[in-house]
Design an enzyme around this catalytic site. Structure first.
Site, PDB file in Angstrom:
ATOM      1  CG  ASP A   7      -1.734   1.154   1.342  1.00 57.79           C
ATOM      2  OD1 ASP A   7      -2.212   1.541   0.159  1.00 57.79           O
ATOM      3  OD2 ASP A   7      -2.334   1.613   2.323  1.00 57.79           O
ATOM      4  CD  GLU A  69      -4.814   1.183  -2.374  1.00 58.24           C
ATOM      5  OE1 GLU A  69      -5.648   2.173  -2.242  1.00 58.24           O
ATOM      6  OE2 GLU A  69      -4.545   0.709  -1.331  1.00 58.24           O
ATOM      7  CG  ASP A 141      -0.451   2.938   6.067  1.00 59.24           C
ATOM      8  OD1 ASP A 141      -1.501   3.434   5.142  1.00 59.24           O
ATOM      9  OD2 ASP A 141      -0.057   3.565   6.747  1.00 59.24           O
TER      10      ASP A 141
END
Length: 182
Positions: A7, A69, A141
């Site tokens: 992420d 992501e 996260d």
């Protein structure tokens, strides 16, 4: 298959590592790589910390595939540009370490993990905790990174199943052309 989820973020990049064996998922590790302008580091040094940190995670946990992501444009163009640079750094680190990389949007991640594409961060954290049988909630996260692992595991299973169906369809198609039906 061992999946590394990333992420990306300039201040906090989450990572998660999950083993997938069919539909069984096993938690391996998770955490964050943090950089801060308060430490006096300029952007290039902060990107270097991200690159080195991801390289260390890859060497330590030996994943076979990575999922990252896809980020969208924020209201602040400067923040979007810096986030894009952090994401590019993460992708470069993954590719430099020889990993194939899959990319998923936050909407895809939330849909795969919670069943609803507009789920809140807290809902993602709770579902990640439940799906991976964690004793407590992972950080936001790290939860997103673990969610990317879960998303990729589901996509890999579906892709494999489609591949099997594709082979059957090819056979049925050939049989149909020859005038046979089953």
């Amino acid at each position: 298959m061992r999946i590394l989820g990333i992420d990306p973020g300039l201040q906090s990049t989450g990572f998660g590592v999950v083993d997938a064996d069919g539909s069984r998922l096993s938690y391996v590790a998770s955490g964050t790589i943090r950089t801060s302008p308060d430490d006096g580091a300029l952007l290039p040094q902060r990107l270097g910390v991200l690159f080195d940190g991801i390289g260390e995670v890859v060497r330590r946990y030996q994943p076979t595939v990575a999922a990252c992501e896809i980020v969208f444009v924020n209201v602040n163009p400067q923040a979007t540009l810096m986030l894009g640079q952090a994401r590019g750094c993460c992708l470069t680190a993954l590719v430099a370490n020889g990993l194939p990389v899959a990319e998923y949007t936050a909407l895809q991640l939330k849909k795969a993990v919670t069943g609803h594409g507009k789920a809140h961060k807290e809902q993602v954290q709770e579902m990640v905790r439940r799906l991976l049988h964690l004793p407590g909630l992972p950080g936001k996260d790290a939860a997103d990174a673990l969610g990317l692992c879960i998303t990729h595991a589901q996509v890999a299973r579906t892709t494999a199943a489609i591949g099997q169906v594709g082979k059957l369809q090819a056979r049925a198609h050939a049989a149909y052309k020859a005038g046979r039906s089953y």
